[in-house]
Scaffold this motif. Structure first.
Motif, PDB file in Angstrom:
ATOM      1  N   SER A   1      -4.740   5.413   6.288  1.00  0.00           N
ATOM      2  CA  SER A   1      -4.593   5.030   4.882  1.00  0.00           C
ATOM      3  C   SER A   1      -5.951   4.941   4.195  1.00  0.00           C
ATOM      4  O   SER A   1      -6.150   5.495   3.102  1.00  0.00           O
TER       5      SER A   1
ATOM      6  N   TYR B   1       1.406   7.315  -6.570  1.00  0.00           N
ATOM      7  CA  TYR B   1       0.061   7.658  -7.030  1.00  0.00           C
ATOM      8  C   TYR B   1       0.044   8.927  -7.898  1.00  0.00           C
ATOM      9  O   TYR B   1      -0.699   8.994  -8.887  1.00  0.00           O
TER      10      TYR B   1
ATOM     11  N   ARG C   1      -3.266  12.925   0.469  1.00  0.00           N
ATOM     12  CA  ARG C   1      -1.858  12.569   0.316  1.00  0.00           C
ATOM     13  C   ARG C   1      -1.132  12.568   1.659  1.00  0.00           C
ATOM     14  O   ARG C   1      -0.281  11.704   1.923  1.00  0.00           O
TER      15      ARG C   1
ATOM     16  N   GLY D   1      -7.412   8.392   3.861  1.00  0.00           N
ATOM     17  CA  GLY D   1      -6.723   9.166   2.828  1.00  0.00           C
ATOM     18  C   GLY D   1      -7.156   8.772   1.426  1.00  0.00           C
ATOM     19  O   GLY D   1      -7.414   9.641   0.573  1.00  0.00           O
ATOM     20  N   TYR D   2      -7.259   7.473   1.180  1.00  0.00           N
ATOM     21  CA  TYR D   2      -7.720   7.020  -0.133  1.00  0.00           C
ATOM     22  C   TYR D   2      -9.165   7.455  -0.383  1.00  0.00           C
ATOM     23  O   TYR D   2      -9.543   7.787  -1.518  1.00  0.00           O
TER      24      TYR D   2
ATOM     25  N   VAL E   1      -5.066  -2.516   1.864  1.00  0.00           N
ATOM     26  CA  VAL E   1      -5.209  -2.042   3.244  1.00  0.00           C
ATOM     27  C   VAL E   1      -6.136  -2.954   4.034  1.00  0.00           C
ATOM     28  O   VAL E   1      -5.800  -3.420   5.142  1.00  0.00           O
TER      29      VAL E   1
ATOM     30  N   ALA F   1       0.793   4.134  -2.844  1.00  0.00           N
ATOM     31  CA  ALA F   1       0.477   5.534  -2.539  1.00  0.00           C
ATOM     32  C   ALA F   1       1.613   6.473  -2.911  1.00  0.00           C
ATOM     33  O   ALA F   1       1.381   7.617  -3.333  1.00  0.00           O
TER      34      ALA F   1
ATOM     35  N   THR G   1      -2.246   9.321   3.606  1.00  0.00           N
ATOM     36  CA  THR G   1      -1.619   8.100   3.082  1.00  0.00           C
ATOM     37  C   THR G   1      -0.112   8.112   3.356  1.00  0.00           C
ATOM     38  O   THR G   1       0.484   7.058   3.605  1.00  0.00           O
TER      39      THR G   1
ATOM     40  N   GLY H   1      -6.574   1.371  -4.161  1.00  0.00           N
ATOM     41  CA  GLY H   1      -5.600   1.399  -3.076  1.00  0.00           C
ATOM     42  C   GLY H   1      -6.141   0.904  -1.752  1.00  0.00           C
ATOM     43  O   GLY H   1      -5.367   0.529  -0.854  1.00  0.00           O
ATOM     44  N   GLU H   2      -7.463   0.897  -1.593  1.00  0.00           N
ATOM     45  CA  GLU H   2      -8.072   0.413  -0.352  1.00  0.00           C
ATOM     46  C   GLU H   2      -7.948  -1.112  -0.216  1.00  0.00           C
ATOM     47  O   GLU H   2      -7.965  -1.636   0.901  1.00  0.00           O
TER      48      GLU H   2
ATOM     49  N   SER I   1       0.825  -1.207   0.000  1.00  0.00           N
ATOM     50  CA  SER I   1       0.000   0.000   0.000  1.00  0.00           C
ATOM     51  C   SER I   1       0.861   1.259   0.000  1.00  0.00           C
ATOM     52  O   SER I   1       0.537   2.257  -0.668  1.00  0.00           O
TER      53      SER I   1
END
Length: 511
Positions: free
Chosen positions: A122, A61, A142, A125-126, A212, A58, A145, A208-209, A54
């Motif tokens: 995280s 990204y 940002r 943030g996503y 996590v 990030a 993350t 991106g989740e 992850s």
């Protein structure tokens, strides 16, 4: 082993160092390592390093997202030449804050719970990135993350080193870097090969989740570090954790007693007076120095500004392929380090790594300085950012030089000073200060990265692109000296033996 220790310490003859590796305890250790079952250990490490996946996802990204946001129809989300650099760099500030908070989290929550805690910022943030309606949501996403990445950077290497045994600790210690690179490659692949069809910049954040939540789910079934549990007085739980990791039919009770004896010798908290003890300040200075020199070698700047650097030197490579190519080189080099770390040793890989980075940076700097602008595609008085938008020059095969120099730099970094600095940080820091000191090292790392990234463009605009590369070459030479003078070889040594070396100063514990 104590009988051997009674030999005179002033004479550094071979006989005075012979007893430890040839002792009965040493032979028992080798037999014990051969009897261990590693499947559950590998599962626990995989669950933890999903956090690094992850983190790598990030970190890069902005690479496919910034071009999309620069052309966004909404003024509230459109990035310009002032806001785009901040969208990329605030991640490092969040990571520094994450490392700072981990100085407390590692010792209060424990290594495993600290990693699981990182899932909260995280995921948030996503979510902010996926549903952003303004610039503040993009920047906050940002930062969050990045904060999660700072927590995992300080917690995962410590967790892995404390649950691993010397036979595989080097290989497993490289896994965080492998997963971070793999996360970056997945991001590049999703951004390049599924644009508009399935994923845009919002759906990339949603993707991106996935790692996590997978990390949190798996870690719920993994044990905490036996060393941390013993430091909290949870002896039965620590014994159960070690039994789960090593296998019920192994002699794990002997390793448990060794760990317990080491924990018993150390107090729960570090006082200011104790910081004068070489047992504490030497490994902290070594770990912090390695993190500082790692970032000063220029890796973050080169990765962040890779496409503009390639454009400015007009390398024979399409801009959309360079990031993926660098990722593949990094992945292969880290894999080489993983399989060779427990065989060749840490120091030899650090020497080779720094040497390759030195030659690569020196080659790049001298090429830019001596090759005429008509050959390398540079434009007088043009900034690095603006040169990224210039059309490519006609093919000139001399531009293979900066391409190969950059590839070798990334390869050299990834096979030594990338993964080994994180591994050594978790190996040499004493148990009583491991949580606090690992967080401090992450703070040093990411503040250095932020500062260097922010000053990179002004230096290039004022003095030319060759200046930072020549500076990175000087730092790489310093890395060689630092490795030879300060870094101990920890291959095949238990964490307790490494602590004994710093406590007594006797190199026999590391030979």
């Amino acid at each position: 082993m104590e009988r051997g220790d009674r030999q005179p310490l002033v004479r550094k003859s071979s006989s005075s160092y012979r007893t430890f590796p040839e002792s009965a305890a040493r032979r028992l250790d080798k037999e014990y390592l051969r009897s261990l079952h590693n499947k559950r250990l590998y599962l626990a490490v995989f669950a933890a390093v999903l956090g690094n996946f992850s983190f790598g996802f990030a970190l890069v990204y902005p690479s496919p997202v910034i071009p999309a946001l620069e052309a966004h129809p909404s003024p509230a989300l459109r990035l310009d030449q002032h806001t785009a650099p901040w969208f990329g760099s605030v991640f490092t500030l969040g990571a520094a804050a994450g490392g700072l908070s981990t100085m407390l989290l590692n010792d209060c929550l424990g290594r495993k719970l600290s990693i699981m805690f990182s899932a909260l910022p995280s995921a948030l943030g996503y979510a902010l990135l996926a549903g952003a309606q303004g610039l503040w949501m993009l920047l906050l996403g940002r930062v969050l993350t990045g904060y999660a990445g700072g927590v995992t950077s300080a917690s995962i290497p410590v967790y892995i080193s404390e649950i691993s045994h010397p036979g595989v600790r080097g290989m497993l210690g490289a896994c965080p870097q492998i997963m971070a690179v793999l996360g970056s490659l997945v991001l590049y692949a999703l951004g390049k090969y599924l644009p508009g069809l399935v994923l845009d910049w919002r759906w990339l954040a949603v993707a991106g989740e996935v790692p996590v939540f997978a990390m949190v789910l798996l870690l719920c079934f993994m044990p905490n570090s036996p060393r941390f549990l013993l430091s909290q007085g949870k002896e039965e739980e620590a014994l159960g954790s070690l039994c789960w990791l090593r296998g019920e039919d192994t002699d794990y009770a002997r390793e448990y007693e060794q760990i317990k004896d080491s924990v018993r010798k150390q107090s729960r908290r570090v006082s200011c007076a104790e910081l004068k003890d070489p047992f504490l300040y030497k490994p902290i200075l070594i770990a912090g120095g390695m993190r500082f020199l790692q970032q000063l070698s220029g890796v973050t700047c080169i990765l962040v500004y890779l496409q503009p650097i390639f454009k400015k030197t007009s390398v024979i490579l399409k801009a959309e392929y360079d990031a993926a190519l660098v990722g593949l080189v990094r992945l292969s080099a880290v894999a080489i380090a993983a399989v060779s770390m427990d065989k060749a040793g840490r120091k030899i890989l650090l020497f080779v790594s720094a040497g390759v980075m030195l030659v690569s940076n020196l080659t790049m700097g001298l090429y830019i300085h001596f090759v005429p602008a008509s050959h390398n595609g540079t434009v007088a008085n043009a900034t690095l950012v603006s040169s990224a938008h210039l059309s490519a020059e006609p093919i000139n095969y001399i531009t293979l030089i900066p391409l190969l120099a950059t590839m070798f730099f990334i390869m050299g970094y990834a096979m030594g000073w990338g993964p080994i600095t994180w591994l050594l940080m978790s190996e040499i820091l004493p148990l009583k200060a491991r949580g606090v000191a690992s967080g401090l090292c992450v703070v040093v790392s990411w503040l250095t990265a932020f500062t260097l990234t922010q000053f990179f463009l002004p230096v290039v605009n004022a003095f030319g692109l060759e200046v930072p590369f020549l500076f990175f070459a000087v730092i790489s030479a310093g890395n060689i000296l630092f490795t030879g003078c300060c870094v101990p070889e920890t291959k095949g040594r238990s964490l307790e033996q490494i602590e004994a070396f710093f406590r007594t100063g006797r190199r026999s514990f590391l030979r």
